[in-house]
Design an enzyme around this catalytic site. Structure first.
Site, PDB file in Angstrom:
ATOM      1  N   HIS A 199      39.439  34.964  48.907  1.00 38.63           N
ATOM      2  CA  HIS A 199      40.147  33.726  48.561  1.00 38.63           C
ATOM      3  C   HIS A 199      39.160  32.684  48.034  1.00 38.63           C
ATOM      4  O   HIS A 199      39.166  31.526  48.448  1.00 38.63           O
ATOM      5  CB  HIS A 199      40.916  33.204  49.783  1.00 38.63           C
ATOM      6  CG  HIS A 199      41.968  34.163  50.253  1.00 38.63           C
ATOM      7  ND1 HIS A 199      42.442  34.196  51.539  1.00 38.63           N
ATOM      8  CD2 HIS A 199      42.628  35.149  49.594  1.00 38.63           C
ATOM      9  CE1 HIS A 199      43.347  35.159  51.646  1.00 38.63           C
ATOM     10  NE2 HIS A 199      43.472  35.749  50.480  1.00 38.63           N
TER      11      HIS A 199
HETATM   12  C1  FAD Z   1      41.092  42.482  46.844  1.00 37.06           C
HETATM   13  C2  FAD Z   1      41.880  41.210  46.890  1.00 37.06           C
HETATM   14  C3  FAD Z   1      42.922  41.081  47.798  1.00 37.06           C
HETATM   15  C4  FAD Z   1      43.671  39.896  47.840  1.00 37.06           C
HETATM   16  N1  FAD Z   1      44.796  39.860  48.601  1.00 37.06           N
HETATM   17  C5  FAD Z   1      45.641  38.809  48.479  1.00 37.06           C
HETATM   18  C6  FAD Z   1      46.930  38.847  49.060  1.00 37.06           C
HETATM   19  O1  FAD Z   1      47.357  39.833  49.657  1.00 37.06           O
HETATM   20  N2  FAD Z   1      47.716  37.743  48.925  1.00 37.06           N
HETATM   21  C7  FAD Z   1      47.291  36.635  48.268  1.00 37.06           C
HETATM   22  O2  FAD Z   1      48.027  35.646  48.236  1.00 37.06           O
HETATM   23  N3  FAD Z   1      46.086  36.593  47.681  1.00 37.06           N
HETATM   24  C8  FAD Z   1      45.274  37.666  47.722  1.00 37.06           C
HETATM   25  N4  FAD Z   1      44.099  37.669  47.049  1.00 37.06           N
HETATM   26  C9  FAD Z   1      43.699  36.439  46.331  1.00 37.06           C
HETATM   27  C10 FAD Z   1      44.495  36.181  45.059  1.00 37.06           C
HETATM   28  O3  FAD Z   1      44.738  37.358  44.354  1.00 37.06           O
HETATM   29  C11 FAD Z   1      43.725  35.163  44.217  1.00 37.06           C
HETATM   30  O4  FAD Z   1      43.498  33.998  44.988  1.00 37.06           O
HETATM   31  C12 FAD Z   1      44.453  34.756  42.962  1.00 37.06           C
HETATM   32  O5  FAD Z   1      44.785  35.872  42.178  1.00 37.06           O
HETATM   33  C13 FAD Z   1      43.592  33.797  42.159  1.00 37.06           C
HETATM   34  O6  FAD Z   1      44.300  33.420  41.013  1.00 37.06           O
HETATM   35  P1  FAD Z   1      43.570  32.743  39.792  1.00 37.06           P
HETATM   36  O7  FAD Z   1      44.594  32.476  38.760  1.00 37.06           O
HETATM   37  O8  FAD Z   1      42.745  31.626  40.286  1.00 37.06           O
HETATM   38  O9  FAD Z   1      42.523  33.824  39.249  1.00 37.06           O
HETATM   39  P2  FAD Z   1      42.664  35.395  39.011  1.00 37.06           P
HETATM   40  O10 FAD Z   1      43.957  35.926  39.504  1.00 37.06           O
HETATM   41  O11 FAD Z   1      41.407  35.985  39.543  1.00 37.06           O
HETATM   42  O12 FAD Z   1      42.672  35.483  37.438  1.00 37.06           O
HETATM   43  C14 FAD Z   1      41.600  35.173  36.616  1.00 37.06           C
HETATM   44  C15 FAD Z   1      41.727  36.023  35.352  1.00 37.06           C
HETATM   45  O13 FAD Z   1      40.824  35.536  34.353  1.00 37.06           O
HETATM   46  C16 FAD Z   1      40.166  36.622  33.746  1.00 37.06           C
HETATM   47  N5  FAD Z   1      38.869  36.145  33.241  1.00 37.06           N
HETATM   48  C17 FAD Z   1      37.812  35.731  33.959  1.00 37.06           C
HETATM   49  N6  FAD Z   1      36.798  35.380  33.143  1.00 37.06           N
HETATM   50  C18 FAD Z   1      37.228  35.559  31.884  1.00 37.06           C
HETATM   51  C19 FAD Z   1      36.645  35.347  30.613  1.00 37.06           C
HETATM   52  N7  FAD Z   1      35.395  34.877  30.471  1.00 37.06           N
HETATM   53  N8  FAD Z   1      37.375  35.640  29.508  1.00 37.06           N
HETATM   54  C20 FAD Z   1      38.659  36.097  29.642  1.00 37.06           C
HETATM   55  N9  FAD Z   1      39.263  36.330  30.828  1.00 37.06           N
HETATM   56  C21 FAD Z   1      38.551  36.053  31.935  1.00 37.06           C
HETATM   57  C22 FAD Z   1      40.021  37.626  34.883  1.00 37.06           C
HETATM   58  O14 FAD Z   1      39.747  38.907  34.403  1.00 37.06           O
HETATM   59  C23 FAD Z   1      41.353  37.488  35.597  1.00 37.06           C
HETATM   60  O15 FAD Z   1      42.325  38.328  35.048  1.00 37.06           O
HETATM   61  C24 FAD Z   1      43.321  38.815  46.993  1.00 37.06           C
HETATM   62  C25 FAD Z   1      42.284  38.942  46.079  1.00 37.06           C
HETATM   63  C26 FAD Z   1      41.569  40.123  46.016  1.00 37.06           C
HETATM   64  C27 FAD Z   1      40.464  40.249  44.998  1.00 37.06           C
END
Ligand code: FAD
Length: 552
Positions: free
Chosen positions: A488
């Site tokens: 997280h």
């Molecule tokens: C193994 C695991 C288990 C988890 N389990 C849970 C759960 O059960 N329930 C829950 O609520 N949360 C869970 N989480 C946490 C949750 O998934 C994240 O907090 C959430 O997805 C974050 O969202 P975000 O939009 O901030 O970023 P992300 O979902 O991480 O998305 C960021 C995106 O940007 C892309 N990106 C990054 N850099 C670049 C770049 N330079 N150029 C283009 N694209 C790029 C990445 O590839 C990714 O697709 C878990 C996370 C993980 C890794």
């Protein structure tokens, strides 16, 4: 007799029609996206960088207006692989090409260990590799966000309305708290492994009440225990990308590019004009006529900001990066739910079901703290850190109470290893840098042991594998060797109004025009519980503000 034979026949034919429609839609998506990719425009109205839990929402909401051209850029690849689609295969993504595979720096507070910090690198980001738990956050989290942003649009009442609007709740009807008909299918883990209700009984036996689900009343008070709400349907993961973006991908105005690594922001006279992208090994410049939204997650978003000249001027100058906007908060305030595993060996092994983690509890380490500061999920497999595994006789079959700190006081930071997009980012997670966190961790382990060794769960176990009845320094040592991420990672470009804030309540980056951030990095404080659902809310809030400002 007819009635008996008709029912299955019509069910089968309905399924066949649905399958045929899905195949036809997939064909339309493929052909449309192929057409859009081979005729890329030099400019789009909006460019959304990152297709994760927040970015997917922003892209979808903007593209709902057919006059608006949206470019969604994703560094990772396609999500149509079994490891993503099949709910019970999620662990296979860890360490794969769908995981950025970040590492925190080794630290004395974790007995010299580094922590592997998985983050999704695939369409859907974290929502495509995570454990699928849908956890809305505690009422107090959202009221805190509103206070920090000085904007009631972030308070609990406002956010609860968004949750009700976006959910497609498949549990017992509860219109006060849950919504139906939205894009987010969610249900309490169906037909759970018998050990999951046993955990609720065990928690109840030590005074933790059971709730009908984890996302209504339970997240307004002192905590409780419940079967988890999951984002899977018939054993298939429902990622945020699949729920929001995929159904729009046959539209002309939404271009989704995989393998598109955003390298740098182009900024002219304080206004973001476009991005440099590495697409199939070729550098391409895309311009945005309206705005750019960064949704690359709490590690990559601050990295891109800093490498584009937005960040702490001392940090940027150290690497020879021209300073376009001094924002000392970029990359600071790093938070995660510090976590550790208590493990039992099964008496008779039970195969994991659903998302392999079907029950949870939230509770207080001390009755005087205002809101729950401890959570544990019951993982239906034995797991722990590699260093801890080496010290214990890990069983082949077992279960784990994966406990974590919901209100950590330790704060980490990110720093650049160099000015180039190819230079890695350094993560100083700083776990246990605040002494209170260790105290809460010890309470959490004791609570997990009380629950794990209570009669309803003892019936399932052959032995407690770890930690056992350790006390004092020995228990501290166990926690430091076990401590890991709850995945997280958040809070590194926080929303607020003080000098360490990076965005305002409308998610605009201070001092730079036409640039917003919508992802986990804007959280001023990590929410209570898993972070995907709050990231969806952040995406929805960003879309609301963009629609207002651009009259969409
Ligand atoms: C193994 C695991 C288990 C988890 N389990 C849970 C759960 O059960 N329930 C829950 O609520 N949360 C869970 N989480 C946490 C949750 O998934 C994240 O907090 C959430 O997805 C974050 O969202 P975000 O939009 O901030 O970023 P992300 O979902 O991480 O998305 C960021 C995106 O940007 C892309 N990106 C990054 N850099 C670049 C770049 N330079 N150029 C283009 N694209 C790029 C990445 O590839 C990714 O697709 C878990 C996370 C993980 C890794």
């Amino acid at each position: 007799m007819n009635i008996k034979t008709d029912k299955p026949t019509s069910a089968v034919s309905t399924r066949k029609v649905e399958e045929a429609e899905a195949t036809a839609f997939l064909e339309r998506v493929r052909s449309n996206q192929h057409h859009l990719r081979s005729g890329l425009r030099s400019h789009y109205d909006f460019i959304v960088c990152g297709s994760g839990s927040s970015g997917s929402v922003v892209a979808r909401r903007l593209a709902e207006n057919p006059k608006v051209h949206v470019l969604l850029l994703e560094a990772g690849g396609r999500d149509d692989v079994p490891q993503v689609m099949e709910a019970n295969q999620w662990p296979l993504n860890l360490g794969s090409e769908r995981d950025w595979g970040f590492q925190s720096k080794p630290t004395a507070s974790l007995n010299g260990r580094a922590v592997h910090m998985a983050m999704g690198k695939v369409l859907g980001g974290g929502s495509s590799i995570n454990v699928m738990v849908w956890a809305r956050g505690h009422k107090s989290d959202w009221d805190y966000f509103a206070e920090e942003a000085k904007d009631p649009a972030w308070n609990y009442d406002s956010v609860l309305k968004i949750y009700r609007r976006i959910e497609d709740w498949n549990g017992s009807p509860d219109p006060e708290y849950r919504g139906v008909g939205g894009p987010v299918f969610v249900e309490p883990a169906p037909n759970p492994n018998p050990i999951a209700p046993a955990m609720l009984e065990a928690a109840q036996s030590i005074g933790i009440p059971t709730f009908e689900n984890q996302n209504g009343r339970m997240m307004e008070g002192d905590g409780g225990a419940s079967i988890v709400d999951v984002r899977a349907k018939g054993g298939k993961r429902q990622s945020i990308f699949r729920s929001y973006v995929y159904p729009m991908m046959d539209r002309e105005n939404l271009t989704v590019l995989t393998g598109a690594l955003v390298l740098r922001l182009n900024i002219e006279k304080g206004r973001t004009t476009g991005v440099d992208v590495l697409l199939d090994g070729v550098l391409i410049k895309f311009a945005a006529t309206k705005e750019i939204v960064l949704s690359m997650g709490a590690i990559q978003t601050p990295k891109l900001l800093m490498q584009s000249g937005i960040g702490d001027e001392y940090e940027l100058r150290r690497h020879g990066i021209p300073v376009l906007q001094h924002l000392p908060g970029v990359g600071k305030n790093f938070q995660d739910h510090i976590a550790f595993d208590c493990v039992w060996e099964y008496l008779d092994p039970l195969p994991p079901r659903n998302n392999m983690a079907e029950a949870t509890f939230f509770w207080k380490s001390d009755p005087t703290v205002p809101t729950p500061d401890i959570q544990a999920c019951l993982a239906e497999v034995p797991k722990t850190s590699p260093e801890n595994a080496a010290r214990h006789d890990m069983p082949q079959h077992g279960y784990t109470l994966f406990g974590g700190l919901m209100r950590p006081k330790s704060r980490g930071y990110l720093s650049l290893a160099g000015p180039s997009p190819n230079d890695p980012i350094e993560i100083e997670a700083n776990f246990f840098s605040h002494p209170d966190d260790l105290k809460v961790a010890l309470e959490c382990v004791e609570l997990c042991r009380d629950i794990g060794n209570a009669a309803p769960l003892r019936a399932f176990s052959k032995r407690e594998v770890m930690p056992g009845p350790l006390k004092g320094l020995a228990l501290e040592d166990f926690v430091r060797t076990a401590a890991t991420t709850y995945w997280h990672e958040t809070c590194t470009a926080k929303m607020g109004t003080d000098e360490m804030s990076v965005v305002n309540g409308r998610l605009q980056v201070y001092g730079i025009q036409s640039l917003r951030i919508a992802d986990g990095s804007i959280m001023p404080r990590v929410t209570t519980g898993n972070t995907m659902a709050p990231c969806v809310i952040i995406g929805e809030r960003a879309a609301e503000e963009l629609s207002k400002d651009h009259g969409l």
